[in-house]
Scaffold this active site. Structure first.
Site, PDB file in Angstrom:
ATOM      1  CG  MET A   1      33.353  36.654  26.707  1.00  0.00           C
ATOM      2  SD  MET A   1      33.718  36.627  24.951  1.00  0.00           S
ATOM      3  CE  MET A   1      34.045  38.353  24.633  1.00  0.00           C
ATOM      4  CB  CYS A   2      39.863  37.835  27.609  1.00  0.00           C
ATOM      5  SG  CYS A   2      40.067  36.050  27.451  1.00  0.00           S
ATOM      6  NE  ARG A   3      36.374  42.740  28.501  1.00  0.00           N
ATOM      7  CZ  ARG A   3      35.455  43.242  27.665  1.00  0.00           C
ATOM      8  NH1 ARG A   3      35.024  44.485  27.830  1.00  0.00           N
ATOM      9  NH2 ARG A   3      34.989  42.523  26.673  1.00  0.00           N
ATOM     10  CB  VAL A  88      42.277  39.928  33.003  1.00  0.00           C
ATOM     11  CG1 VAL A  88      43.342  40.701  33.767  1.00  0.00           C
ATOM     12  CG2 VAL A  88      41.226  40.896  32.455  1.00  0.00           C
ATOM     13  CG  ASN A 115      37.536  40.195  24.301  1.00  0.00           C
ATOM     14  OD1 ASN A 115      36.880  39.378  24.933  1.00  0.00           O
ATOM     15  ND2 ASN A 115      37.115  41.431  24.078  1.00  0.00           N
TER      16      ASN A 115
END
Length: 259
Positions: A1-3, A88, A115
């Site tokens: 996952m990411c932000r 990120v 994301n």
């Protein structure tokens, strides 16, 4: 996952948007508050921004965690912009692509981030690979699911779809091929933001001083943050935000070249 996060509005420093907020993207790299999958986003980071008078964005990306790059803090303090997209990364699978796999991806005036994760990657999307021109596949910047999703979005953009149509059509195509995928996509074009909520959190904020922020999660406790319902397309300008349910028929039809 990411932000990830995108902004369009009056000129701001990168730091005011990414580093200074109490729960900003910088802090979300190790302590996200709304992340449903994964806990630490330390597999790379990147920021793309638009300089006044230049429609082609600049990018700064690295393979390591954002907190491990002292140069970024200096960059964030000094650089000002009216629009950005930053992320990120928590990698779906281990890989050797380094900063090439870190969002935002870019082409011409566009910046893109994903994301989420494509369920069953890469096998579930193998049939779709055959529908892209070979040069598009061979020129992929990285071998991740996000890079391939970007190739699908870019094919639609180059065929004349607007940003919202390109994201909606891609999400529906990938979700049909790989059910239970998480497909929160984000696309910036200097004056506009398009994003999808599909399987993970997405929020937006109309800032008191003008402009709009779209992000995986709120960067502070301002009560004016609004959560985007799942299965929704968001489009935003400096002054407006529009939410549209994502459902078959929303996009312009099959991606050019896919039939």
């Amino acid at each position: 996952m990411c932000r990830h996060i995108a902004y369009v509005g009056p000129e701001e420093s990168l730091g005011r948007l990414l580093v200074d907020p109490p729960h900003g993207l910088y802090g979300q790299s190790w302590a996200p508050r709304c992340q449903r999958y994964g806990t630490v986003n330390a597999d790379g980071f990147g920021v793309g921004w638009y300089a006044p008078g230049d429609p082609v964005p600049a990018r700064y990306r690295r393979a390591g965690p954002i907190w491990g790059d002292p140069s970024f803090a200096d960059l964030a303090r000094a650089v000002r912009t009216t629009a950005l997209l930053a992320a990120v990364r928590d990698a779906t699978l281990p890989g050797a692509d380094g900063e090439a796999a870190a969002a935002p991806f870019a082409a011409g005036e566009w910046l893109f981030s994903h994301n989420g994760a494509v369920r069953g990657w890469p096998g579930t999307l193998a049939p779709i690979v055959m529908t892209l021109p070979p040069e598009d596949v061979l020129s992929l910047e990285a071998r991740s699911d996000s890079a391939f999703v970007w190739a699908l979005v870019l094919a639609r953009l180059r065929a004349g779809n607007d940003e919202g149509q390109a994201l909606a059509g891609t999400v529906l195509e990938v979700a049909a091929a790989a059910p239970r995928s998480r497909l929160n996509l984000m696309l910036a074009q200097g004056d506009t933001i398009a994003a999808t909520a599909w399987g993970d959190s997405l929020w937006y904020l109309a800032r008191p001083g003008g402009g709009n922020v779209v992000a995986s999660e709120p960067y502070d406790d301002d009560p004016h943050w609004r959560e985007v319902p799942d299965r929704t397309l968001l489009t935003a300008s400096r002054t407006d935000v529009l939410l549209t349910p994502l459902k078959p028929g929303l996009g312009p039809g099959p991606r050019p070249g896919s039939g």
